[in-house]
Design a protein around this motif. Structure first.
Motif, PDB file in Angstrom:
ATOM      1  N   LEU A 112      -5.741   5.533  -2.039  1.00  0.00           N
ATOM      2  CA  LEU A 112      -4.785   6.274  -2.862  1.00  0.00           C
ATOM      3  C   LEU A 112      -5.087   7.760  -2.840  1.00  0.00           C
ATOM      4  O   LEU A 112      -6.224   8.170  -2.625  1.00  0.00           O
ATOM      5  CB  LEU A 112      -4.821   5.758  -4.299  1.00  0.00           C
ATOM      6  N   ASP A 113      -4.067   8.551  -3.124  1.00  0.00           N
ATOM      7  CA  ASP A 113      -4.222  10.000  -3.206  1.00  0.00           C
ATOM      8  C   ASP A 113      -4.637  10.452  -4.598  1.00  0.00           C
ATOM      9  O   ASP A 113      -5.131  11.554  -4.769  1.00  0.00           O
ATOM     10  CB  ASP A 113      -2.905  10.690  -2.823  1.00  0.00           C
TER      11      ASP A 113
ATOM     12  N   GLY B  59       0.820  -1.213   0.000  1.00  0.00           N
ATOM     13  CA  GLY B  59       0.000   0.000   0.000  1.00  0.00           C
ATOM     14  C   GLY B  59       0.850   1.257   0.000  1.00  0.00           C
ATOM     15  O   GLY B  59       0.560   2.221  -0.720  1.00  0.00           O
TER      16      GLY B  59
ATOM     17  N   ARG C  88       0.947   4.048  -3.031  1.00  0.00           N
ATOM     18  CA  ARG C  88       0.767   5.490  -2.840  1.00  0.00           C
ATOM     19  C   ARG C  88       1.966   6.284  -3.349  1.00  0.00           C
ATOM     20  O   ARG C  88       1.818   7.413  -3.801  1.00  0.00           O
ATOM     21  CB  ARG C  88       0.496   5.801  -1.366  1.00  0.00           C
TER      22      ARG C  88
END
Length: 188
Positions: free
Chosen positions: A161-162, A131, A135
């Motif tokens: 996520l961004d 993760g 990201r």
């Protein structure tokens, strides 16, 4: 630059483990799928693990080839597992074995450094570690073996996520028991 591949078995609702870290949802051994994972692991020059997946793998595979029910593919997997260089990222353990190096510092900086080196593909496993790599935009390929079961919660395969990550489908394959493998490359 090395390629970084994140791949695991997961449920149709997106979990790599059900609540309580239960991975029993995978059902009986699917020999064809297991062979695919063996080939996938043999193509990797380096395996990156988070602590939990490391503990799971290292509790079985160092002697997996000596288990009474081990078939040829399991024997080959165990030998490959021991021989393949591994890096474990953890701040809570202090020792690793079996051709493995421990990293207690900045995982993203180390993964970035490893990707910049010459060499073959690397695999990454463990939801928390993968993760963070997701990201940071470090994953080049996703290999997803989706099992036909819904567990309703647990450890998700995908991290929050961004930003969107666009992917290209590179393979689909169906295995016995209704398991569907999909592989996607990150569109850069």
């Amino acid at each position: 630059m090395r390629k970084l591949v994140y791949g695991m078995n997961l449920t149709l609702d997106g979990y790599i483990a059900a609540a309580g870290d239960d991975i029993g949802w995978g059902g009986p051994r699917n020999h064809e799928l297991f062979r695919w994972w063996l080939d996938h692991e043999q193509a990797s020059d380096l395996t990156l693990y988070g602590r939990k997946l490391w503990e799971t793998m290292s509790s079985y595979w160092p002697t997996g080839d000596r288990q009474p029910d081990a078939g040829p593919a399991e024997i080959e997997f165990a030998r490959n597992w021991r021989d393949t260089p591994k890096v474990v990222f953890s701040s809570t353990i202090d020792r690793v074995d079996w051709n493995t190096r421990l990293v207690t510092g900045d995982a993203i900086a180390e993964i970035t450094r490893l990707k910049a080196e010459d060499g073959g593909p690397m695999t990454i496993g463990g939801a928390t570690l993968a993760g963070a790599a997701m990201r940071a935009g470090l994953i080049d390929e996703y290999a997803i073996a989706t099992h036909p079961v819904l567990v309703g919660g647990g450890t998700p395969f995908f991290a929050a996520l961004d930003a969107w990550v666009n992917l290209n489908l590179v393979e689909t394959r169906t295995f016995p028991g209704g398991v569907v493998l999909t592989r996607y490359e990150t569109r850069r």
